[in-house]
Design a protein around this motif. Sequence first.
Motif, PDB file in Angstrom:
ATOM      1  N   PHE A 191       0.806  -1.219   0.000  1.00 35.85           N
ATOM      2  CA  PHE A 191       0.000   0.000   0.000  1.00 35.85           C
ATOM      3  C   PHE A 191       0.842   1.273   0.000  1.00 35.85           C
ATOM      4  N   ASP A 192       2.151   1.142   0.169  1.00 35.29           N
ATOM      5  CA  ASP A 192       3.039   2.304   0.134  1.00 35.29           C
ATOM      6  C   ASP A 192       3.489   2.648  -1.289  1.00 35.29           C
ATOM      7  N   ILE A 193       3.193   1.774  -2.259  1.00 32.92           N
ATOM      8  CA  ILE A 193       3.671   1.944  -3.628  1.00 32.92           C
ATOM      9  C   ILE A 193       2.680   2.770  -4.440  1.00 32.92           C
ATOM     10  N   ASP A 194       3.207   3.682  -5.259  1.00 31.96           N
ATOM     11  CA  ASP A 194       2.334   4.583  -6.008  1.00 31.96           C
ATOM     12  C   ASP A 194       2.302   4.249  -7.497  1.00 31.96           C
ATOM     13  N   ILE A 195       1.779   5.159  -8.281  1.00 35.06           N
ATOM     14  CA  ILE A 195       1.580   4.933  -9.716  1.00 35.06           C
ATOM     15  C   ILE A 195       2.907   4.759 -10.459  1.00 35.06           C
ATOM     16  N   ASN A 196       3.996   5.249  -9.871  1.00 38.85           N
ATOM     17  CA  ASN A 196       5.325   5.092 -10.467  1.00 38.85           C
ATOM     18  C   ASN A 196       6.007   3.789 -10.061  1.00 38.85           C
ATOM     19  N   ASP A 197       5.290   2.918  -9.333  1.00 37.65           N
ATOM     20  CA  ASP A 197       5.801   1.628  -8.889  1.00 37.65           C
ATOM     21  C   ASP A 197       6.977   1.765  -7.922  1.00 37.65           C
ATOM     22  N   HIS A 198       6.961   2.822  -7.127  1.00 36.07           N
ATOM     23  CA  HIS A 198       7.921   2.947  -6.036  1.00 36.07           C
ATOM     24  C   HIS A 198       7.226   3.626  -4.859  1.00 36.07           C
ATOM     25  N   VAL A 199       7.919   3.724  -3.737  1.00 36.08           N
ATOM     26  CA  VAL A 199       7.317   4.316  -2.544  1.00 36.08           C
ATOM     27  C   VAL A 199       6.934   5.766  -2.823  1.00 36.08           C
ATOM     28  N   ASN A 200       5.694   6.106  -2.514  1.00 37.54           N
ATOM     29  CA  ASN A 200       5.258   7.491  -2.676  1.00 37.54           C
ATOM     30  C   ASN A 200       6.026   8.386  -1.723  1.00 37.54           C
ATOM     31  N   ASN A 201       6.435   9.567  -2.202  1.00 43.44           N
ATOM     32  CA  ASN A 201       7.293  10.438  -1.387  1.00 43.44           C
ATOM     33  C   ASN A 201       6.651  10.840  -0.059  1.00 43.44           C
ATOM     34  N   ILE A 202       5.319  10.868   0.001  1.00 48.74           N
ATOM     35  CA  ILE A 202       4.645  11.256   1.237  1.00 48.74           C
ATOM     36  C   ILE A 202       4.971  10.298   2.380  1.00 48.74           C
ATOM     37  N   LYS A 203       5.140   9.015   2.069  1.00 48.07           N
ATOM     38  CA  LYS A 203       5.431   8.030   3.099  1.00 48.07           C
ATOM     39  C   LYS A 203       6.758   8.332   3.799  1.00 48.07           C
ATOM     40  N   TYR A 204       7.712   8.876   3.066  1.00 48.60           N
ATOM     41  CA  TYR A 204       9.021   9.124   3.641  1.00 48.60           C
ATOM     42  C   TYR A 204       8.974  10.178   4.753  1.00 48.60           C
ATOM     43  N   TYR A 205       8.145  11.200   4.576  1.00 47.19           N
ATOM     44  CA  TYR A 205       8.001  12.210   5.635  1.00 47.19           C
ATOM     45  C   TYR A 205       7.540  11.536   6.929  1.00 47.19           C
ATOM     46  N   GLN A 206       6.551  10.694   6.796  1.00 49.22           N
ATOM     47  CA  GLN A 206       6.016   9.985   7.962  1.00 49.22           C
ATOM     48  C   GLN A 206       7.087   9.122   8.612  1.00 49.22           C
ATOM     49  N   TRP A 207       7.846   8.403   7.801  1.00 46.39           N
ATOM     50  CA  TRP A 207       8.831   7.463   8.343  1.00 46.39           C
ATOM     51  C   TRP A 207       9.979   8.175   9.045  1.00 46.39           C
ATOM     52  N   VAL A 208      10.471   9.286   8.483  1.00 45.23           N
ATOM     53  CA  VAL A 208      11.591   9.962   9.152  1.00 45.23           C
ATOM     54  C   VAL A 208      11.139  10.596  10.466  1.00 45.23           C
ATOM     55  N   LEU A 209       9.908  11.114  10.517  1.00 47.66           N
ATOM     56  CA  LEU A 209       9.418  11.745  11.747  1.00 47.66           C
ATOM     57  C   LEU A 209       8.992  10.712  12.780  1.00 47.66           C
ATOM     58  N   ASP A 210       8.561   9.538  12.324  1.00 48.58           N
ATOM     59  CA  ASP A 210       8.162   8.473  13.254  1.00 48.58           C
ATOM     60  C   ASP A 210       9.306   8.069  14.182  1.00 48.58           C
ATOM     61  N   SER A 211      10.534   8.254  13.749  1.00 46.96           N
ATOM     62  CA  SER A 211      11.664   7.867  14.591  1.00 46.96           C
ATOM     63  C   SER A 211      11.734   8.689  15.877  1.00 46.96           C
ATOM     64  N   LEU A 212      11.082   9.844  15.893  1.00 45.56           N
ATOM     65  CA  LEU A 212      11.107  10.700  17.085  1.00 45.56           C
ATOM     66  C   LEU A 212      10.196  10.171  18.188  1.00 45.56           C
ATOM     67  N   GLY A 213       9.242   9.336  17.833  1.00 43.98           N
ATOM     68  CA  GLY A 213       8.357   8.743  18.829  1.00 43.98           C
ATOM     69  C   GLY A 213       7.105   9.572  19.081  1.00 43.98           C
ATOM     70  N   GLY A 214       6.043   8.883  19.486  1.00 42.94           N
ATOM     71  CA  GLY A 214       4.748   9.529  19.675  1.00 42.94           C
ATOM     72  C   GLY A 214       4.732  10.576  20.769  1.00 42.94           C
ATOM     73  N   GLU A 215       5.477  10.346  21.836  1.00 41.38           N
ATOM     74  CA  GLU A 215       5.473  11.303  22.956  1.00 41.38           C
ATOM     75  C   GLU A 215       6.034  12.650  22.517  1.00 41.38           C
ATOM     76  N   TYR A 216       7.126  12.613  21.751  1.00 41.37           N
ATOM     77  CA  TYR A 216       7.714  13.870  21.267  1.00 41.37           C
ATOM     78  C   TYR A 216       6.784  14.563  20.268  1.00 41.37           C
ATOM     79  N   LEU A 217       6.264  13.796  19.309  1.00 36.77           N
ATOM     80  CA  LEU A 217       5.404  14.378  18.285  1.00 36.77           C
ATOM     81  C   LEU A 217       4.113  14.932  18.878  1.00 36.77           C
TER      82      LEU A 217
END
Length: 248
Positions: free
Chosen positions: A165-191
């Motif tokens: 479900f992360d793959i887009d019309i270009n058959d690779h990860v949609n760029n929007i997912k990357y924003y989520q993944w890099v920020l997820d490393s900070l953890g829910g309490e910080y966010l």
Amino acid sequence: MNDSIYFHNIQVSSKDCTKHKTIKLPNLLDHMQEAAWSNATKLGFSTIDLMENNITWVMNRMCLEILRLPEHKEEIKVETWPAAMDKYFTKRDFRVWSNDGELLVEATSNWLVMDIRERKLIAIPDYIKEANFIVDRNNISPISEKVKYIPNNTERSRDIQVSWFDIDINDHVNNIKYYQWVLDSLGGEYLDSHNLKKIDITFKHEGKYGDTFISNSFQSEESNVWMHSLDHAETGVSHIVAKSWFAE
């Protein structure tokens, strides 16, 4: 040219929002991406149009600044336009406005053209450059600062598995997912206790279905400023580097 082609109207829905009743960053970016798609389609150079020639647009970098996040049920409009072009890059700018003209979000982005069959970047074809669709709508300054991640400084990490479900019309990860993944490393309490004010993200390599990544981050010398890297778990290659600014 009709000014309306540069605007995309939206009402922020409940599914767009966090528990704080403001729009989630991935959902905001999704609306911005749809606005860009609509504008490119009207100009005759959408992803679908390019795919007829076995090429496609890929985002290389975006720097986004948040003045105020849109709220639940708020009606907003995304303004977007192609702002510059050279041999390899096109520049697309964005502004998000409230209904009463308050500037909420501002962003600038760089885009490249990829050969779909070879999966490699190419120079922008002449027929695109000759279309002359670049406009000046009080264009945003180009991104200048380089983002560099120092692996030895890593403080926080999170594993990421790319799903179908992360793959887009270009058959690779949609760029929007990357924003989520890099920020997820900070953890829910910080966010949950800090508000994102700015993010600068560079896309270095495409991600594919089944890839596994490690999202790493460390806090810079500036308070509430973080450096990020999304690394392929098997090869160790950095696919994304980013810098984020937060306020409490």
